[in-house]
Design a protein around this motif. Structure first.
Motif, PDB file in Angstrom:
ATOM      1  N   UNK A 107       7.059  -3.185   8.892  1.00 11.94           N
ATOM      2  CA  UNK A 107       6.870  -4.317   9.803  1.00 11.94           C
ATOM      3  C   UNK A 107       5.830  -4.031  10.897  1.00 11.94           C
ATOM      4  N   UNK A 108       5.960  -2.894  11.574  1.00 10.54           N
ATOM      5  CA  UNK A 108       5.118  -2.593  12.746  1.00 10.54           C
ATOM      6  C   UNK A 108       3.893  -1.796  12.318  1.00 10.54           C
ATOM      7  N   UNK A 167      -3.529  -2.871  10.412  1.00 11.12           N
ATOM      8  CA  UNK A 167      -4.223  -1.596  10.220  1.00 11.12           C
ATOM      9  C   UNK A 167      -5.452  -1.763   9.343  1.00 11.12           C
ATOM     10  N   UNK A 168      -6.546  -1.102   9.745  1.00  3.45           N
ATOM     11  CA  UNK A 168      -7.787  -1.183   8.988  1.00  3.45           C
ATOM     12  C   UNK A 168      -7.724  -0.423   7.680  1.00  3.45           C
ATOM     13  N   UNK A 187      -7.730  -9.131   6.779  1.00  4.69           N
ATOM     14  CA  UNK A 187      -8.673  -8.008   6.844  1.00  4.69           C
ATOM     15  C   UNK A 187      -7.986  -6.658   7.008  1.00  4.69           C
ATOM     16  N   UNK A 188      -6.666  -6.666   7.164  1.00  2.00           N
ATOM     17  CA  UNK A 188      -5.937  -5.424   7.368  1.00  2.00           C
ATOM     18  C   UNK A 188      -4.635  -5.394   6.602  1.00  2.00           C
ATOM     19  N   UNK A 189      -3.824  -4.415   6.919  1.00  2.00           N
ATOM     20  CA  UNK A 189      -2.544  -4.223   6.241  1.00  2.00           C
ATOM     21  C   UNK A 189      -1.564  -3.595   7.215  1.00  2.00           C
ATOM     22  N   UNK A 190      -0.310  -3.451   6.796  1.00  2.96           N
ATOM     23  CA  UNK A 190       0.686  -2.720   7.571  1.00  2.96           C
ATOM     24  C   UNK A 190       0.996  -1.438   6.808  1.00  2.96           C
ATOM     25  N   UNK A 228       0.865   6.310   8.626  1.00  2.00           N
ATOM     26  CA  UNK A 228      -0.372   6.054   9.375  1.00  2.00           C
ATOM     27  C   UNK A 228      -1.558   6.860   8.873  1.00  2.00           C
ATOM     28  N   UNK A 229      -1.305   7.840   8.023  1.00  3.23           N
ATOM     29  CA  UNK A 229      -2.376   8.721   7.565  1.00  3.23           C
ATOM     30  C   UNK A 229      -2.983   8.299   6.228  1.00  3.23           C
ATOM     31  N   UNK A 230      -2.389   7.311   5.577  1.00  2.00           N
ATOM     32  CA  UNK A 230      -2.936   6.885   4.284  1.00  2.00           C
ATOM     33  C   UNK A 230      -2.773   5.388   4.104  1.00  2.00           C
TER      34      UNK A 230
END
Length: 330
Positions: A116-117, A149-150, A313-316, A320-322
């Motif tokens: 979610x976050x 997230x990009x 343009x992003x994702x969740x 956070x590293x992949x």
């Protein structure tokens, strides 16, 4: 004639805007996770407070991580992605730290609200909480969320101001991000805590612009003090407080501006802020004002709205590293 608004009035107006629930930047808004992860801020703060209690250095580390992530390619956590050519591999980012704390917070969030976050919002919330803790609880600002997230992270796209750049050239970079001159001076006020290392200031101490002399802009007494900590032929690379007011060096406050007004700035850009015609009055005002904490928070929120990704343009990310997306570039 210009009207000077009091600190109290500024704070009241700022808080009033927040209470309306319409305070937003682009697609961001307060309470973005009210329904999907209603305890997000409590979860983040619980982890951050515990970590800060054992390591106060996390505050400047996270301010730097937040700035480096947002300033280059927008606040999209692209700096966190691992990869052989990712943003982590760019020279200015090699010493960026704090990723482990983000991992810990993200794990806690995933345990409560799976998928979610975003990592980008995690960075923003963690940074806000650490700034507040490092100010003694005086600098809590509300920050809207809703970042995605990009999917791209490339060292070749990293674009950050350097400590030896002129004020005008530095401002051109901030201006491209829709940040004002005052925003720039406020954000560089993040140097109120944290350290640099001898290797970054040796030229100012011994051979400024190949003169074989120290930087004439630096207080001669400070030069003497720093030469003791950074001997010319020493192989050590000692840490130097960016705020030379020792009792205040670990506290988020306006002490930094008083120091640079006294020619006791550590980085070249710090001293230049206090002498350049573009910024010296802003520095003077901040050095004597009592509203730095409010205004610093506002500048951090404004920075946090730059280059935000949306669901298209992003994702969740769950890690956070992949990236989750197969077409992610890192």
């Amino acid at each position: 004639m210009a009207v000077k608004i009091s600190t109290i009035s500024t704070l009241i107006v700022f808080l009033a805007l927040l209470s309306l629930g319409h305070f937003s930047h682009g697609e961001l808004r307060l309470g973005f996770y009210n329904e999907t992860c209603p305890n997000v801020e409590q979860i983040v703060f619980g982890v951050v407070e515990k970590a800060f209690s054992t390591n106060s250095r996390l505050a400047p580390l996270m301010i730097r991580l937040y700035f480096h992530d947002c300033f280059s390619n927008g606040c999209d956590a692209s700096l966190l992605l691992d990869g052989t050519t990712s943003e982590k591999k760019a020279g200015p980012n090699l010493s960026v730290d704090g990723c482990a704390l983000i991992d810990t917070v993200k794990d806690a969030l995933e345990g409560n609200c799976t998928g979610v976050v975003s990592c980008a919002d995690t960075i923003a919330l963690v940074t806000r909480d650490l700034v507040n803790l490092a100010s003694g609880g005086k600098a809590r600002y509300e920050i809207p969320t809703g970042r995605f997230d990009g999917r791209e992270s490339l060292a070749s796209t990293v674009d950050l101001p350097g400590p030896q750049m002129s004020v005008s050239d530095t401002f051109k970079m901030f201006e491209k991000r829709k940040l004002s001159l005052t925003d720039m001076v406020l954000l560089l006020g993040g140097h109120t805590i944290g350290v640099t290392h001898c290797s970054f200031i040796m030229d100012r101490l011994y051979n400024f612009k190949n003169s074989q002399k120290p930087d004439p802009a630096m207080d001669p007494n400070l030069v003497k003090e720093l030469r003791l900590k950074c001997p010319k032929k020493s192989g050590q690379n000692g840490a130097i407080n960016l705020d030379q007011n020792v009792p205040s060096s670990d506290i988020v406050d306006a002490s930094y501006y008083k120091q640079i007004e006294s020619r006791r700035g550590i980085l070249q850009i710090d001293d230049q802020l206090a002498t350049d015609e573009m910024t010296k009055q802003i520095v003077k005002d901040l050095a004597v004002s009592n509203d730095f904490l409010v205004r610093f928070g506002q500048a951090m929120v404004k920075l946090g709205s730059f280059g935000v990704k949306d669901k298209d343009t992003g994702e969740i990310r769950t890690s956070c590293r992949s990236c989750k997306n197969l077409f992610c570039t890192a």
